[in-house]
Design a protein around this motif. Structure first.
Motif, mmCIF file in Angstrom:
data_model
loop_
_atom_site.group_PDB
_atom_site.id
_atom_site.type_symbol
_atom_site.label_atom_id
_atom_site.label_comp_id
_atom_site.label_asym_id
_atom_site.label_seq_id
_atom_site.Cartn_x
_atom_site.Cartn_y
_atom_site.Cartn_z
ATOM 1 N N HIS A 108 0.799 -1.224 0.000
ATOM 2 C CA HIS A 108 0.000 0.000 0.000
ATOM 3 C C HIS A 108 0.833 1.275 0.000
ATOM 4 O O HIS A 108 0.266 2.373 -0.074
ATOM 5 N N GLY A 109 2.151 1.157 0.094
ATOM 6 C CA GLY A 109 3.000 2.336 0.144
ATOM 7 C C GLY A 109 3.844 2.556 -1.094
ATOM 8 O O GLY A 109 4.703 3.440 -1.118
ATOM 9 N N GLY A 110 3.623 1.746 -2.129
ATOM 10 C CA GLY A 110 4.381 1.903 -3.372
ATOM 11 C C GLY A 110 5.698 1.169 -3.395
ATOM 12 O O GLY A 110 6.459 1.288 -4.369
ATOM 13 N N GLY A 111 5.991 0.383 -2.352
ATOM 14 C CA GLY A 111 7.271 -0.309 -2.285
ATOM 15 C C GLY A 111 7.492 -1.309 -3.401
ATOM 16 O O GLY A 111 8.571 -1.364 -4.001
ATOM 17 N N LEU A 112 6.468 -2.121 -3.692
ATOM 18 C CA LEU A 112 6.626 -3.116 -4.750
ATOM 19 C C LEU A 112 6.876 -2.465 -6.105
ATOM 20 O O LEU A 112 7.673 -2.959 -6.908
ATOM 21 N N ASP A 154 15.200 6.500 0.132
ATOM 22 C CA ASP A 154 14.475 7.710 0.550
ATOM 23 C C ASP A 154 12.972 7.446 0.622
ATOM 24 O O ASP A 154 12.281 7.921 1.530
ATOM 25 N N HIS A 155 12.475 6.691 -0.336
ATOM 26 C CA HIS A 155 11.062 6.331 -0.377
ATOM 27 C C HIS A 155 10.691 5.506 0.864
ATOM 28 O O HIS A 155 9.697 5.785 1.548
ATOM 29 N N MET A 156 11.519 4.515 1.177
ATOM 30 C CA MET A 156 11.259 3.650 2.325
ATOM 31 C C MET A 156 11.426 4.402 3.647
ATOM 32 O O MET A 156 10.619 4.240 4.573
ATOM 33 N N ARG A 157 12.437 5.239 3.739
ATOM 34 C CA ARG A 157 12.691 5.978 4.981
ATOM 35 C C ARG A 157 11.539 6.928 5.307
ATOM 36 O O ARG A 157 11.107 7.026 6.466
ATOM 37 N N ALA A 158 11.018 7.598 4.294
ATOM 38 C CA ALA A 158 9.881 8.498 4.523
ATOM 39 C C ALA A 158 8.673 7.715 5.020
ATOM 40 O O ALA A 158 7.961 8.160 5.933
ATOM 41 N N PHE A 159 8.463 6.542 4.449
ATOM 42 C CA PHE A 159 7.351 5.705 4.889
ATOM 43 C C PHE A 159 7.572 5.249 6.333
ATOM 44 O O PHE A 159 6.648 5.297 7.150
ATOM 45 N N ARG A 160 8.795 4.819 6.657
ATOM 46 C CA ARG A 160 9.118 4.368 8.016
ATOM 47 C C ARG A 160 8.872 5.468 9.035
ATOM 48 O O ARG A 160 8.270 5.232 10.095
ATOM 49 N N ASN A 161 9.314 6.661 8.743
ATOM 50 C CA ASN A 161 9.180 7.754 9.706
ATOM 51 C C ASN A 161 7.719 8.088 9.984
ATOM 52 O O ASN A 161 7.335 8.354 11.131
#
Length: 362
Positions: free
Chosen positions: A128-132, A331-338
């Motif tokens: 749901h966060g665009g990771g795939l 950067d994409h993953m870090r923003a989601f994590r935060n």
């Protein structure tokens, strides 16, 4: 419900636990694939995800789509599973993306990086966060397509022959550890070794290495690490989760009828959910048995955690400066994590913290 509607719903993960799906029309082709795993059969939970996946595909297609599963070493060594998919030796594999950081450090982001996402967050990011989407854009350059294939949850920090009381104790330590985590510890003087799961025990036993991390109590007990190392550290900060991956040869994936691709997506979702649940159910009993047999649980000192956090962020900055793919996805993953931790600190953390304290009070 029509077959197409069922498969679409199941592909979202809503029907990931379904036992079987309606049979595929008799006009669909017979397909036989081979899947090579990076893991030995003795690790029934992590290797078992590929077997569950294969069984689900066969059941959903009335046996018309058969995927034969091979353990690490039966066709190719465990750490060459992705290579076998790329060169079309096999159609697919079950592996961990971070085993292939030698190809490109960006591969680590599909499984785990130090101080990254936990398992709940990883699945949320994937689906749901665009990771795939951003990961498969990268994997396409290697001729493969990825679907999530399980998660171990937060891992343990591993087995050590001596206590780790300070950062100085990491200097010169030969440790089996994979991916970017090895680079982080190398900054603090550790000598990382990449060794396949089935080869860790003899390396520890012979003293070829001084420490090793693998997964967690259930698998570690099966591999017998408590017999050759006494101190069992936590948490595995390099793996707030470890996402496993089904990699498909992209050309073979694209050749399949759409309904078969949907079946594979649904079967992968089932395996993905099952692995995490299985580990969560099995680890409590295993850690009790390990402690009863003499393992000494130890938390990593705060000094070590802080030093590793600093080293990890230095590596991310250095890697991002020279690798555009890594920078984009990290950067994409870090923003989601935060953003996720804004929520987790409100609900998940406060609830879990209360319940842990309540349990301790009896």
């Amino acid at each position: 419900m029509k077959r197409r509607q069922f498969l679409t719903a199941a592909g979202t993960g809503l029907a990931a636990g379904a036992v079987a799906m309606p049979a595929i029309a008799q006009s669909m082709p017979e397909v036989k694939w081979r899947l090579t795993s990076s893991f030995p059969k003795s690790l029934d939970t992590i290797f078992g995800a590929a077997e569950l996946f294969s069984k689900a595909v066969s059941e959903a297609t009335d046996g018309k789509f058969q995927i034969q599963v091979f353990a690490a070493g039966e066709l190719v060594p465990g750490l060459q599973a992705l290579d076998a998919v790329q060169n079309n030796t096999v159609e697919m594999c079950h592996s961990a993306s971070y085993y292939y950081v030698g190809k490109d450090p960006t591969f680590a982001l599909g499984t785990a990086v130090p101080f990254g996402l936990n398992a709940r967050m990883m699945n949320a990011w994937f689906f749901h966060g665009g990771g795939l989407e951003v990961l498969n854009e990268f994997y396409k350059k290697s001729g493969v397509y990825m679907l999530p294939g399980g998660n171990t949850g937060t891992q343990m920090g591993g087995w050590f022959r001596k206590e780790i009381k300070s950062v100085d104790d990491l200097k010169g330590l030969k440790m089996r550890i994979a991916g970017i985590a090895g680079q982080v510890l190398a900054k603090l003087g550790t000598v990382p070794q990449q060794i396949a799961g089935g080869d860790i025990y003899p390396a520890l036993e012979k003293g070829t290495i001084d420490a090793a991390e693998w997964v967690g109590p259930y698998d570690d007990e099966k591999l017998g690490f408590q017999k050759v190392a006494q101190y069992y550290y936590y948490p595995g900060f390099w793996e707030g989760c470890a996402a496993l991956n089904f990699f498909f040869n992209e050309a073979k994936w694209n050749e399949l009828p759409e309904v078969y691709r949907s079946v594979l997506t649904t079967a992968a979702a089932r395996a993905n959910a099952d692995m995490q649940a299985s580990y969560d159910a099995k680890n409590p009993g295993a850690v009790k048995r390990l402690v009863a047999s003499g393992a000494q649980l130890r938390p990593f000192p705060q000094e070590v955690m802080e030093a590793c956090y600093k080293a990890a962020n230095e590596i991310y900055e250095e890697t991002s400066a020279k690798n555009a793919d890594f920078k984009k996805i990290y950067d994409h993953m870090r923003a989601f994590r935060n953003d996720e931790y804004l929520w987790f600190q409100v609900a998940e953390y406060t609830y879990d913290n209360f319940m842990i304290r309540a349990r301790a009070r009896g």
